[in-house]
Design a protein around this motif. Structure first.
Motif, PDB file in Angstrom:
ATOM      1  N   GLN A  46      -6.024   8.157   2.286  1.00  0.00           N
ATOM      2  CA  GLN A  46      -6.572   8.010   0.929  1.00  0.00           C
ATOM      3  C   GLN A  46      -7.904   8.735   0.807  1.00  0.00           C
ATOM      4  OE1 GLN A  46      -6.312   3.975  -1.043  1.00  0.00           O
ATOM      5  NE2 GLN A  46      -6.020   3.497   1.125  1.00  0.00           N
ATOM      6  N   TYR A 101      -4.994  -0.298   9.783  1.00  0.00           N
ATOM      7  CA  TYR A 101      -5.103   0.365   8.478  1.00  0.00           C
ATOM      8  C   TYR A 101      -5.909   1.664   8.508  1.00  0.00           C
ATOM      9  CZ  TYR A 101      -3.420  -4.182   7.124  1.00  0.00           C
ATOM     10  OH  TYR A 101      -2.681  -5.333   7.030  1.00  0.00           O
ATOM     11  N   LEU A 106      -3.966   4.749   7.200  1.00  0.00           N
ATOM     12  CA  LEU A 106      -3.694   4.603   5.767  1.00  0.00           C
ATOM     13  C   LEU A 106      -4.959   4.883   4.952  1.00  0.00           C
ATOM     14  CD1 LEU A 106      -1.949   3.594   3.339  1.00  0.00           C
ATOM     15  CD2 LEU A 106      -2.787   1.294   3.899  1.00  0.00           C
ATOM     16  N   TRP A 107      -6.059   4.292   5.356  1.00  0.00           N
ATOM     17  CA  TRP A 107      -7.324   4.484   4.637  1.00  0.00           C
ATOM     18  C   TRP A 107      -7.796   5.929   4.745  1.00  0.00           C
ATOM     19  CZ3 TRP A 107      -9.408   1.648   1.025  1.00  0.00           C
ATOM     20  CH2 TRP A 107     -10.685   1.982   0.582  1.00  0.00           C
ATOM     21  N   TRP A 127      -5.699  -2.418   0.798  1.00  0.00           N
ATOM     22  CA  TRP A 127      -5.822  -1.220   1.617  1.00  0.00           C
ATOM     23  C   TRP A 127      -5.410   0.052   0.902  1.00  0.00           C
ATOM     24  CZ3 TRP A 127      -8.974  -1.334   5.412  1.00  0.00           C
ATOM     25  CH2 TRP A 127      -9.214  -2.540   6.067  1.00  0.00           C
ATOM     26  N   ASN A 128      -4.747  -0.038  -0.215  1.00  0.00           N
ATOM     27  CA  ASN A 128      -4.387   1.138  -1.007  1.00  0.00           C
ATOM     28  C   ASN A 128      -5.301   1.274  -2.219  1.00  0.00           C
ATOM     29  OD1 ASN A 128      -2.003   2.283   0.327  1.00  0.00           O
ATOM     30  ND2 ASN A 128      -1.105   0.280  -0.104  1.00  0.00           N
TER      31      ASN A 128
END
Length: 172
Positions: free
Chosen positions: A149, A142, A145-146, A51-52
């Motif tokens: 990014q 997620y 978080l996504w 996910w990162n």
């Protein structure tokens, strides 16, 4: 768009845009309609190392696959196993076919070479609904978080400015 790919003589097509915008659907349609030998399609969803992984996937694909493809050499990329959280296999890509790279960050992944750059976008509401429905709850924890990014990638690279073709998905 298919005509644009043919007349541009594109050897690499990048389909980029935010999550849930319709990139995969467009890539599938392009692949089905392609005249002659089918291009090779690499989905960045299969490459992101977790996910990162938006930026690391772009850098790896640019170096290990796209640059090699442009030199006429065999390229490679790691297929990520999301359940095991590790690389599951190393895939090989033989030169000679058109390469389509699809996913968030595709413009960064294809930056080393001349590319037909396709930008796909949809409203934030449509994108989030489609992305969360598509993954049946797996993406839900997620999303933020996504999205962070993604926003860093956009702020750093302004990918929409690189687009040769823009596709706007209508609200449903």
């Amino acid at each position: 768009m298919l005509e644009r790919c043919r007349t541009a003589g594109a050897r690499v097509v990048a389909i980029d845009g935010p999550s849930g915008s319709g990139k995969s659907t467009l890539a599938d349609a392009l692949l089905r309609a392609w005249p002659g030998p089918a291009p090779e399609l690499v989905r960045l969803d299969d490459v992101y190392p977790g996910w990162n992984g938006l930026e690391p996937a772009g850098a790896a694909v640019a170096h290990e696959l796209v640059a090699r493809h442009a030199r006429g050499a065999v390229g490679r990329w790691g297929r990520w196993d999301w359940a095991a959280e590790r690389v599951a296999s190393i895939e090989r890509s033989r030169p000679g076919r058109v390469l389509i790279v699809e996913g968030c960050g595709a413009f960064a992944a294809t930056a080393p070479v001349e590319t037909l750059a396709v930008w796909v976008e949809a409203s934030p509401r449509v994108r989030k609904r489609r992305a969360l429905e598509r993954d049946a709850g797996a993406f839900d924890p997620y999303w933020d978080l996504w999205e962070r990014q993604w926003r860093r990638y956009v702020a750093r690279t302004a990918p929409a400015r690189r687009a040769d073709v823009r596709v706007r998905v209508a609200d449903d």
